[in-house]
Scaffold this active site. Sequence first.
Site, PDB file in Angstrom:
ATOM      1  N   ARG A 291       3.632   7.367  11.220  1.00 44.00           N
ATOM      2  CA  ARG A 291       3.124   6.900  12.510  1.00 44.00           C
ATOM      3  C   ARG A 291       2.992   8.101  13.435  1.00 44.00           C
ATOM      4  O   ARG A 291       3.874   8.966  13.477  1.00 44.00           O
ATOM      5  CB  ARG A 291       4.063   5.871  13.152  1.00 44.00           C
ATOM      6  CG  ARG A 291       3.994   4.488  12.533  1.00 44.00           C
ATOM      7  CD  ARG A 291       2.636   3.812  12.700  1.00 44.00           C
ATOM      8  NE  ARG A 291       2.582   2.503  12.052  1.00 44.00           N
ATOM      9  CZ  ARG A 291       2.074   2.275  10.845  1.00 44.00           C
ATOM     10  NH1 ARG A 291       1.545   3.260  10.138  1.00 44.00           N
ATOM     11  NH2 ARG A 291       2.060   1.052  10.349  1.00 44.00           N
TER      12      ARG A 291
ATOM     13  N   GLN B 171      -4.772   3.717  18.514  1.00 43.39           N
ATOM     14  CA  GLN B 171      -5.800   3.492  17.502  1.00 43.39           C
ATOM     15  C   GLN B 171      -6.698   2.357  17.936  1.00 43.39           C
ATOM     16  O   GLN B 171      -6.156   1.307  18.281  1.00 43.39           O
ATOM     17  CB  GLN B 171      -5.151   3.186  16.140  1.00 43.39           C
ATOM     18  CG  GLN B 171      -4.475   4.396  15.546  1.00 43.39           C
ATOM     19  CD  GLN B 171      -3.962   4.191  14.129  1.00 43.39           C
ATOM     20  OE1 GLN B 171      -3.451   5.117  13.546  1.00 43.39           O
ATOM     21  NE2 GLN B 171      -4.085   3.012  13.582  1.00 43.39           N
TER      22      GLN B 171
ATOM     23  N   HIS C 252      -7.276   6.065  10.182  1.00 41.46           N
ATOM     24  CA  HIS C 252      -6.143   5.421   9.508  1.00 41.46           C
ATOM     25  C   HIS C 252      -6.643   4.642   8.283  1.00 41.46           C
ATOM     26  O   HIS C 252      -6.941   3.462   8.353  1.00 41.46           O
ATOM     27  CB  HIS C 252      -5.440   4.480  10.491  1.00 41.46           C
ATOM     28  CG  HIS C 252      -4.099   4.024  10.025  1.00 41.46           C
ATOM     29  ND1 HIS C 252      -3.190   3.443  10.860  1.00 41.46           N
ATOM     30  CD2 HIS C 252      -3.498   4.054   8.812  1.00 41.46           C
ATOM     31  CE1 HIS C 252      -2.092   3.150  10.183  1.00 41.46           C
ATOM     32  NE2 HIS C 252      -2.261   3.496   8.937  1.00 41.46           N
TER      33      HIS C 252
ATOM     34  N   ASN D 275       0.813  -1.218   0.000  1.00 39.26           N
ATOM     35  CA  ASN D 275       0.000   0.000   0.000  1.00 39.26           C
ATOM     36  C   ASN D 275       0.848   1.270   0.000  1.00 39.26           C
ATOM     37  O   ASN D 275       0.371   2.338   0.347  1.00 39.26           O
ATOM     38  CB  ASN D 275      -0.989  -0.005   1.182  1.00 39.26           C
ATOM     39  CG  ASN D 275      -0.292  -0.197   2.525  1.00 39.26           C
ATOM     40  OD1 ASN D 275       0.930  -0.062   2.616  1.00 39.26           O
ATOM     41  ND2 ASN D 275      -1.058  -0.499   3.559  1.00 39.26           N
TER      42      ASN D 275
HETATM   43  P1  NDP Z   1      10.459   2.008   3.393  1.00 37.07           P
HETATM   44  O1  NDP Z   1      11.183   1.066   4.265  1.00 37.07           O
HETATM   45  O2  NDP Z   1      10.493   1.806   1.916  1.00 37.07           O
HETATM   46  O3  NDP Z   1      10.977   3.481   3.655  1.00 37.07           O
HETATM   47  C1  NDP Z   1      11.246   4.002   4.915  1.00 37.07           C
HETATM   48  C2  NDP Z   1      12.416   4.947   4.772  1.00 37.07           C
HETATM   49  O4  NDP Z   1      12.605   5.626   6.020  1.00 37.07           O
HETATM   50  C3  NDP Z   1      13.710   4.222   4.440  1.00 37.07           C
HETATM   51  O5  NDP Z   1      14.313   4.833   3.315  1.00 37.07           O
HETATM   52  C4  NDP Z   1      14.522   4.403   5.715  1.00 37.07           C
HETATM   53  O6  NDP Z   1      15.885   4.589   5.514  1.00 37.07           O
HETATM   54  C5  NDP Z   1      13.993   5.719   6.223  1.00 37.07           C
HETATM   55  N1  NDP Z   1      14.343   5.937   7.612  1.00 37.07           N
HETATM   56  C6  NDP Z   1      14.350   5.065   8.642  1.00 37.07           C
HETATM   57  N2  NDP Z   1      14.781   5.662   9.750  1.00 37.07           N
HETATM   58  C7  NDP Z   1      15.034   6.934   9.423  1.00 37.07           C
HETATM   59  C8  NDP Z   1      15.527   8.039  10.152  1.00 37.07           C
HETATM   60  N3  NDP Z   1      15.825   7.915  11.444  1.00 37.07           N
HETATM   61  N4  NDP Z   1      15.663   9.215   9.500  1.00 37.07           N
HETATM   62  C9  NDP Z   1      15.391   9.335   8.177  1.00 37.07           C
HETATM   63  N5  NDP Z   1      14.925   8.306   7.441  1.00 37.07           N
HETATM   64  C10 NDP Z   1      14.757   7.125   8.061  1.00 37.07           C
HETATM   65  O7  NDP Z   1       8.962   2.026   3.902  1.00 37.07           O
HETATM   66  P2  NDP Z   1       7.659   2.641   3.203  1.00 37.07           P
HETATM   67  O8  NDP Z   1       8.044   3.887   2.493  1.00 37.07           O
HETATM   68  O9  NDP Z   1       6.914   1.605   2.461  1.00 37.07           O
HETATM   69  O10 NDP Z   1       6.811   2.982   4.514  1.00 37.07           O
HETATM   70  C11 NDP Z   1       7.292   3.926   5.468  1.00 37.07           C
HETATM   71  C12 NDP Z   1       6.414   3.915   6.691  1.00 37.07           C
HETATM   72  O11 NDP Z   1       5.146   4.426   6.359  1.00 37.07           O
HETATM   73  C13 NDP Z   1       6.125   2.528   7.269  1.00 37.07           C
HETATM   74  O12 NDP Z   1       7.159   2.081   8.111  1.00 37.07           O
HETATM   75  C14 NDP Z   1       4.852   2.764   8.009  1.00 37.07           C
HETATM   76  O13 NDP Z   1       5.116   3.182   9.331  1.00 37.07           O
HETATM   77  C15 NDP Z   1       4.191   3.896   7.253  1.00 37.07           C
HETATM   78  N6  NDP Z   1       3.040   3.411   6.498  1.00 37.07           N
HETATM   79  C16 NDP Z   1       1.823   3.955   6.747  1.00 37.07           C
HETATM   80  C17 NDP Z   1       0.710   3.475   6.123  1.00 37.07           C
HETATM   81  C18 NDP Z   1      -0.631   4.092   6.345  1.00 37.07           C
HETATM   82  O14 NDP Z   1      -1.625   3.434   6.058  1.00 37.07           O
HETATM   83  N7  NDP Z   1      -0.719   5.307   6.838  1.00 37.07           N
HETATM   84  C19 NDP Z   1       0.769   2.317   5.203  1.00 37.07           C
HETATM   85  C20 NDP Z   1       2.123   1.918   4.899  1.00 37.07           C
HETATM   86  C21 NDP Z   1       3.199   2.412   5.567  1.00 37.07           C
HETATM   87  P3  NDP Z   1      16.914   3.508   5.055  1.00 37.07           P
HETATM   88  O15 NDP Z   1      16.146   2.307   4.627  1.00 37.07           O
HETATM   89  O16 NDP Z   1      17.612   4.220   3.944  1.00 37.07           O
HETATM   90  O17 NDP Z   1      17.760   3.229   6.229  1.00 37.07           O
END
Ligand code: NDP
Length: 387
Positions: free
Chosen positions: A285, A314, A333, A147
Amino acid sequence: MAKVLCVLYDDPVDGQPKSYARDTIPTIDHYPGGQTTPTPSAVDFTPGELLGSVSGELGLRPFLESQGHTLVVTSDKDGENSVFDRELVDADVVISQPFWPAYLTAERIARAEKLKLALTAGIGSDHVDLDAAIARGVTVAEVTYCNSISVAEHAVMMTLSLVRNYLPSYQRVLDGGWNIADCVARSYDLEGMRVGTVGAGRIGQAILRRLAPFDVGLHYTDRHRLPAETERELGLTWHESPAAMVPHCDVVTVNAPLHPETEGLFDDELIARMKRGTYLINTARAKIADRDAVVRALRSGQLAGYAGDVWYPQPAPPDHPWRTMPHHGMTPHISGSSLSAQARYAAGTREILEHWFAGQPLREEYLIVDKGALAGAGAHAYSVKKN
Ligand code: NDP
């Protein structure tokens, strides 16, 4: 044979839909970057139907029962006497969605002696105490990418909605009014603004790509820098930290997982570093932002708007201050649970279960915790508490 305990959100107030707004959903077989959409051997549902609520059962019952497993589905997840707590004691597999999270705390994991797999039908496994899962050898998996585009679309919608003052203007129509000046006194064009994302993974990058045609300046901060080619293609400016990035932005969008590094990140101090009148969009989140700091910043005008779909806890209680703070565009959500997304994460859940019960390895990209350590996608994006 296994007992699978599945926690889903409540059915619609009037029961499962008898018909839908559209007859079909588009068929998507791969995501940007090439990862294939879920590949279960079959599905027992019609894509486009409501699967994420209790009666939808993620379409899993025929498959699980045909293999002799037991499926228990409930929305009753909070409190010691909840169905979830009672059924957890002898469950082998727990399935939960971030939209209606069954919080798998360390205490609950300790009580669930048979638990071997915590499966997130969606993305974001922060409702599971990952340290406890690691210590107990519980595998944690989620349906990576299912998603991400759904959320990116929601975040773009919320960005435009806040900047253009859409919701108050719509409300004026519902109220029978027509005062244009009241509608436009907080309405701007996005064009020319600078938009920055904290986290440029699947969702963050998809938002950047979708906003690029709006002629905005695109900024990002992430633990890993994107390839130079991607930076050039989208005209991205990288910053080494959120603190370094936010003073340059008019809109900030949060797209990192909730883990020890990001919890409470948007506090009074970070928000004070933003330009007065910045818009903050958080579909990642809730706990990445300090709840009361957001309310204070909206009241003082430091933030011009806040929108997102993630809350803590939630479901959000009726008196949650984000329901009534000024200039917000919150939804429950829902961003990752469109009917389109549900078809993908239901299929992904089935794919994971098929592999799990056949003793086959799960796709690396679905793994968050495995064999007592962060693994797969989890090893890349998450961190654990430092002792
Ligand atoms: P990804 O894992 O593709 O992307 C998350 C990114 O955040 C990665 O590039 C990661 O960095 C980066 N990151 C982690 N820690 C840090 C930090 N301290 N500072 C800066 N960047 C950081 O996940 P998605 O994009 O698919 O999803 C992201 C989040 O969105 C999920 O974890 C979830 O919590 C939320 N989400 C919400 C949904 C909703 O319904 N509202 C549905 C789906 C997701 P790197 O990997 O480069 O270390």
